[in-house]
Enzyme design. Sequence first.
Site, PDB file in Angstrom:
ATOM      1  N   CYS A  95       6.062  -0.105   7.428  1.00 39.30           N
ATOM      2  CA  CYS A  95       5.687   1.045   6.616  1.00 39.30           C
ATOM      3  C   CYS A  95       6.872   1.481   5.775  1.00 39.30           C
ATOM      4  CB  CYS A  95       5.255   2.190   7.539  1.00 39.30           C
ATOM      5  SG  CYS A  95       4.719   3.647   6.647  1.00 39.30           S
ATOM      6  N   LEU A  96       6.615   1.766   4.508  1.00 41.01           N
ATOM      7  CA  LEU A  96       7.699   2.192   3.622  1.00 41.01           C
ATOM      8  C   LEU A  96       8.333   3.496   4.101  1.00 41.01           C
ATOM      9  CD1 LEU A  96       6.096   1.462   0.123  1.00 41.01           C
ATOM     10  CD2 LEU A  96       7.526  -0.030   1.507  1.00 41.01           C
ATOM     11  N   HIS A 100      -4.292   1.137   7.653  1.00 39.98           N
ATOM     12  CA  HIS A 100      -2.930   1.684   7.719  1.00 39.98           C
ATOM     13  C   HIS A 100      -2.773   2.856   6.741  1.00 39.98           C
ATOM     14  CE1 HIS A 100       1.587   1.231   8.095  1.00 39.98           C
ATOM     15  NE2 HIS A 100       1.470   1.938   6.992  1.00 39.98           N
ATOM     16  N   GLU A 101      -3.229   2.657   5.503  1.00 41.86           N
ATOM     17  CA  GLU A 101      -3.089   3.714   4.492  1.00 41.86           C
ATOM     18  C   GLU A 101      -3.999   4.897   4.802  1.00 41.86           C
ATOM     19  OE1 GLU A 101      -0.581   3.539   2.629  1.00 41.86           O
ATOM     20  OE2 GLU A 101      -0.205   1.445   3.088  1.00 41.86           O
ATOM     21  N   GLY A 103       0.840  -1.193   0.000  1.00 38.33           N
ATOM     22  CA  GLY A 103       0.000   0.000   0.000  1.00 38.33           C
ATOM     23  C   GLY A 103       0.873   1.239   0.000  1.00 38.33           C
ATOM     24  N   HIS A 151      -2.473   7.325   7.019  1.00 38.50           N
ATOM     25  CA  HIS A 151      -1.518   8.234   6.368  1.00 38.50           C
ATOM     26  C   HIS A 151      -2.196   9.505   5.859  1.00 38.50           C
ATOM     27  CE1 HIS A 151       2.349   6.249   6.346  1.00 38.50           C
ATOM     28  NE2 HIS A 151       1.841   5.118   5.874  1.00 38.50           N
TER      29      HIS A 151
HETATM   30 ZN   LIG Z   1       2.700   3.255   5.877  1.00 37.70          ZN
END
Ligand SMILES: [Zn+2]
Length: 184
Positions: free
Chosen positions: A93-94, A135-136, A33, A139
């Site tokens: 998380c990226l 999660h997204e 994601g 953000h």
């Molecule tokens: Zn993330």
Amino acid sequence: MKKVGEEIDEDYPGLNELIANMWETMYEASGVGLAAPQVGKSIRLFIVDASPFAEDEEYSEKDRKVFENFKKVFINPYIVEETGDEWPFNEGCLSIPDIREEVNRKPKVVLNYLDESFVEHEETFEGVPARIIQHEYDHIDGVLFTDRISPLKKRALKKKLTNIAKGNIDVRYRMRFPLQKSRR
Ligand SMILES: [Zn+2]
């Protein structure tokens, strides 16, 4: 990344290119994601592709079929309802490299959103797909998964998190992973 994203409309400049770039960025980082604030755009847009989970034999055949076909663009989403008993899931998380933590969230989410053609949907997601969406979604509200862990765990991660807050992180979106699987 701590800002609340703004809603967009069909006239948002360069939207198709932005979405195309986000897919590319997400796949290169082996993510499932990616939200627009992670690439410097403070807008309410995120993308999800759960297909890497389809290869995880920990899940049932039925779940894996769902993951395989769970690839979507979410624009101006809002959570209508979240229900069920919270369950832990190991999130990463990226934007926060090298940190993974168990996060508790509710298992079922009803989401209202527009797809990339600005068609409105209201859909129920459960389990892993719900988890990726939550999660997204965080953000685009300026929330990171590390904001949702216990104070004790948070203290243990303090130094890394301080660096992240200061922007002193090496976000390796462009990093290639030797074990990255080929994709459609
Ligand atoms: Zn993330």
